[in-house]
Design a protein around this motif. Sequence first.
Motif, PDB file in Angstrom:
ATOM      1  N   ALA A   1     -13.673   4.489  19.641  1.00 23.81           N
ATOM      2  CA  ALA A   1     -13.707   3.041  19.101  1.00 23.81           C
ATOM      3  C   ALA A   1     -12.443   2.746  18.613  1.00 23.81           C
ATOM      4  O   ALA A   1     -11.817   1.511  18.656  1.00 23.81           O
ATOM      5  CB  ALA A   1     -14.691   2.972  17.853  1.00 23.81           C
ATOM      6  N   ILE A   2     -11.441   3.413  18.056  1.00 22.31           N
ATOM      7  CA  ILE A   2     -10.022   3.274  17.451  1.00 22.31           C
ATOM      8  C   ILE A   2      -9.366   3.243  18.492  1.00 22.31           C
ATOM      9  O   ILE A   2      -8.526   2.062  18.547  1.00 22.31           O
ATOM     10  CB  ILE A   2      -9.529   4.589  16.726  1.00 22.31           C
TER      11      ILE A   2
ATOM     12  N   LEU B   1     -18.296  -0.164  16.814  1.00 25.53           N
ATOM     13  CA  LEU B   1     -18.716   1.210  16.967  1.00 25.53           C
ATOM     14  C   LEU B   1     -20.229   1.080  16.407  1.00 25.53           C
ATOM     15  O   LEU B   1     -20.229   0.336  15.369  1.00 25.53           O
ATOM     16  CB  LEU B   1     -17.913   2.071  15.967  1.00 25.53           C
ATOM     17  N   GLU B   2     -21.175   1.837  17.015  1.00 23.56           N
ATOM     18  CA  GLU B   2     -22.271   1.669  16.560  1.00 23.56           C
ATOM     19  C   GLU B   2     -23.187   3.253  16.987  1.00 23.56           C
ATOM     20  O   GLU B   2     -23.183   3.419  18.207  1.00 23.56           O
ATOM     21  CB  GLU B   2     -23.330   0.788  17.111  1.00 23.56           C
ATOM     22  N   THR B   3     -23.463   3.933  15.742  1.00 19.13           N
ATOM     23  CA  THR B   3     -23.723   5.360  16.179  1.00 19.13           C
ATOM     24  C   THR B   3     -24.640   5.740  15.010  1.00 19.13           C
ATOM     25  O   THR B   3     -24.831   5.207  13.977  1.00 19.13           O
ATOM     26  CB  THR B   3     -22.774   6.285  16.161  1.00 19.13           C
TER      27      THR B   3
ATOM     28  N   GLY C   1     -19.279  -0.504  12.964  1.00 21.59           N
ATOM     29  CA  GLY C   1     -17.950  -0.917  12.372  1.00 21.59           C
ATOM     30  C   GLY C   1     -16.928  -1.338  13.595  1.00 21.59           C
ATOM     31  O   GLY C   1     -17.450  -1.157  14.794  1.00 21.59           O
ATOM     32  N   ARG C   2     -15.748  -1.658  13.275  1.00 24.52           N
ATOM     33  CA  ARG C   2     -14.685  -2.037  14.037  1.00 24.52           C
ATOM     34  C   ARG C   2     -13.494  -1.725  13.489  1.00 24.52           C
ATOM     35  O   ARG C   2     -13.149  -1.996  12.479  1.00 24.52           O
ATOM     36  CB  ARG C   2     -14.819  -3.577  14.610  1.00 24.52           C
TER      37      ARG C   2
ATOM     38  N   ALA D   1     -13.163  -0.807   9.284  1.00 23.07           N
ATOM     39  CA  ALA D   1     -14.107  -1.399   8.469  1.00 23.07           C
ATOM     40  C   ALA D   1     -15.571  -1.291   8.888  1.00 23.07           C
ATOM     41  O   ALA D   1     -15.728  -1.476  10.255  1.00 23.07           O
ATOM     42  CB  ALA D   1     -13.855  -2.773   7.873  1.00 23.07           C
ATOM     43  N   GLY D   2     -16.502  -1.177   8.052  1.00 24.17           N
ATOM     44  CA  GLY D   2     -18.013  -1.088   8.743  1.00 24.17           C
ATOM     45  C   GLY D   2     -18.885  -1.101   7.574  1.00 24.17           C
ATOM     46  O   GLY D   2     -18.635  -1.143   6.422  1.00 24.17           O
ATOM     47  N   VAL D   3     -20.079  -1.013   8.140  1.00 20.45           N
ATOM     48  CA  VAL D   3     -21.352  -0.619   7.085  1.00 20.45           C
ATOM     49  C   VAL D   3     -22.094   0.747   7.633  1.00 20.45           C
ATOM     50  O   VAL D   3     -22.248   0.967   8.527  1.00 20.45           O
ATOM     51  CB  VAL D   3     -22.568  -1.948   7.264  1.00 20.45           C
ATOM     52  N   THR D   4     -22.822   1.045   6.468  1.00 15.86           N
ATOM     53  CA  THR D   4     -23.803   2.297   6.779  1.00 15.86           C
ATOM     54  C   THR D   4     -25.060   1.726   6.325  1.00 15.86           C
ATOM     55  O   THR D   4     -25.496   1.202   5.343  1.00 15.86           O
ATOM     56  CB  THR D   4     -23.283   3.548   6.251  1.00 15.86           C
TER      57      THR D   4
END
Length: 946
Positions: A77-78, A84-86, A104-105, A118-121
């Motif tokens: 993703a980087i 990104l989704e996992t 995230g992205r 940055a992203g969310v969990t």
Amino acid sequence: MTERGSADRLRMALDASGRIGTWEWDLTKDIISGDERTARLYGIDPPLAAEGAPSASFLVHVHPDDHDPVSDRFIAAIASGASLETECRLRMPDGEQRWISVQGRCRHGPDGRPTLFAGVTFDITATKRAEADLRQEKEEREFILSLVERQRLLQDPDDLMRMTAEAIGLRLAVDRTGFFEVVDDTIIRFGPCWTGGKLAPLTGDMPSATFGDAVGRVIRSGGTLVFSGDEADAVFPASNGLAATGTRAGISVPLVRHGRWEGAFYLGQAESRRWSEGEIALVEEAAQLAWDAVERARAASQLRKRNRRLVGEVAERTAERDRVWEVSHDLLGVADPDGTWRSVNPAWTRMLGWEAHELIGRTSEWLLHPDELATRRERLATLHRGDEINRYELRMRTRDGDYRYLSWTATLAEDRLYAIARDVTDERRQQAALRAAEQRTQLVLGAMDGVGIWSYDIANDRFQSDAGFAALYGFSAEQAESGASMAELLARVHPEDIERLMGVFAEMRDQIGGDEVEYRVVRPDGSQRWVMVRNHALLNDQGQLESVVGVGIDVTRLRELEESLRQAQKMEAVGQLTGGLAHDFNNLLTGISGALEMMQLRLKQGRIDALPRYIGAAQTAAGRAAALTHRLLAFARRQPLDPRPSDVGRLIAGMEDLLRGTVGPGIDLRILHAADSWAVQVDANQLENALLNLCINARDAMPDGGVLTVETANVWLDEAGAAERDLSPGAYLTLCVSDTGIGMPPEVAARAFEPFFTTKPKEQGTGLGLSMIYGFARQSGGQIHIRSAPGAGTTMSLYLPRHVGTVVTPGEGGRRATIRQVATDDVVLVVEDEPGVRMLVTDLLDELGYRAIEAGDGAEGVAALRSDARIDLLITDVGLPGGMNGRQVADIARELRPGLPVLFITGFAENAVVGDGPLEEGMELLAKPFTIDALAARITRLVGAR
């Protein structure tokens, strides 16, 4: 609204959920900082997470099996800049394991280097556990259903217990399983047993006191005895009897009937073992099912033994109603070889609601679902061949009009038939619900092209979402971040779907919880997407609705696939229809045009003696063309019908001689008509044609002879039964035509109603017979259903809605008229746009002695009606050019000349023109093509009636 204000509201929504954390990874410093929710999810001290910690502090908790896959996805993703989704597992310091979903992205700097991720969990532990529980529950339910099916195959009680003990022993990997029964209150007798090798089987008798008072109290009270073998266990140390059997841990389920302890099903383990709640529940359910099956097997065995002893006296002696007969939960019955019941047990009344006197002296056919009649007759024939029948299912109607699934076992001994039936309705419904749930899950998963999350702050009227949800609506990433109002969101919703979407939000204000809605979105480029949104309402500290969060799923691809399938099916049907029409009409037109040319040739030659032969050939071809057209209109549900209240029994009786002559002496025709059969609202002539076609098809399916049965029955369809047949719930009369012929494979039965599909040799069938019947049934508000199998015959069931009211006996209108001239001054107005048809009608009127006024369209006809000319009858085509149809002409005629008789002539009658119900008094309908005799009879009757 400030950017910080929007962020605060989003944070409040996330705090309300408690399961979503946000984080940022500074790639230049390899530092991850996150909010308090992220810290809790990863097991990190919140201040440390807020200040930032090395990425290793977060990744250290990732499960070893998931570490490399997660790292690879982050690296990819980087490098690519894609989202990104996992999912992965986390192992917490206290040993707990959690499941998380990470989205995230990565952001890149001006030089193209990655700078920030940055992203969310999401904490999805509950979902994963629920899925695991559902799989476990499904496996246990499938095991129980399989166990029940295997139990039903066994008739010997010991074999049944032995199989159950082995199945449970292998399933739970225990050392010993088995049953024991209570001989009296103090002695237990060990029965069938299974062992895994570590423990010896338990056999013989043993005093119940051997196991101690503690064990006895638990079992005698009806409670399940569970012991793990620990020294702290209250049961094991107190029971020397258990230790003597080698059992250290175990489960014992008491088997109680009518308040009496009859025995137990036990599990034993040589070592200590902690039993889970699921294992205990599984053993309890299996024990109860096994004991029920043992009781049924013993009851059936006792019934068979009794019946062998009491041959010829079964019906009288069953009046004694012994305990098994009285208390059995299954249906028990004794019948004559033809299936006529002589005695039934009380379970019939408890399960189906019918009293014994309503059943005795009759067969079960009046109770059966119409689709099951052929199966019942087939099984009865199997019994007469000397075979015993195990496990065949039939649906039987209750007094309330519902249907129950019953699994039957039957045997024929001497001159009596003995049958047992178990209610499996709940099992079948559970299986159907499970299959439907699995299909829905697969359908949704296959249609999820895009997913996004969003939140809506009700007080400030702002939507905020991630890039995925914004993309569904065609919003930019900036718009998604800054937020949108409800008005801006609705501006992208298809106008036809706005009301439904707002209704869902309105309901959420009144009823807190989740909901789901599907609607269309029109994006700025004009494209449309189908979106399925799942919502969840969140409350503030005062319990008031504050915001709504949800997930949006793009299901456009699913809708497009459905539409493509419908179009493909439509084009295939059109191709079959046009090809079949061209073939048949070319044959018929050749016969007509050839006959006309030969007549012209013979007239030139002066050889008129051959003209009748050619005239007959042309008339025959024209008649076949008319029949083909009527079948096409019936298939399209556009044929002009004349529905009237009809007694189907009287109609069949009137056709009996015709049917017997049609099927021939090699077919045994049986007509079974119930005296209390309901009336129906139907076109009797079309119903006669349909019945005749069905009987001809049945005859052709029995080239070596057989039995053809025509039968009527009254049925009530509940919502489930009606939906299965594509009908509305309610009362119906079924007209069933059954044969004992060659039957149809499933692929042929599935296409039987298609136009021009036929299995008959070329030139021996048009392939429109069944499609015509299908169209007639649907146009009459009913349905037709096929039940067939290769070698097992076919049953065609025609469903017609019940008519409540009087039935009028048909008159003599169908008698052939004699064309003769009458002395009259009567005038007939003929409105017909086809010159050839208009010429024939006016010539016939002249032949009959009437004077005709001609009109080529509706306007000319109305002008004649407004004149002072005498008009005694109006004959009008329904479809006319110029914007005015025949029905409108007739309505104007009735206004200008009240009571004027009207005869509609048409080859294509839309309901909107002629109407769904009967025509008004003095109005009649004659379908094209018609015979001159039929037209003359209608003219004479209508003018005479005036």
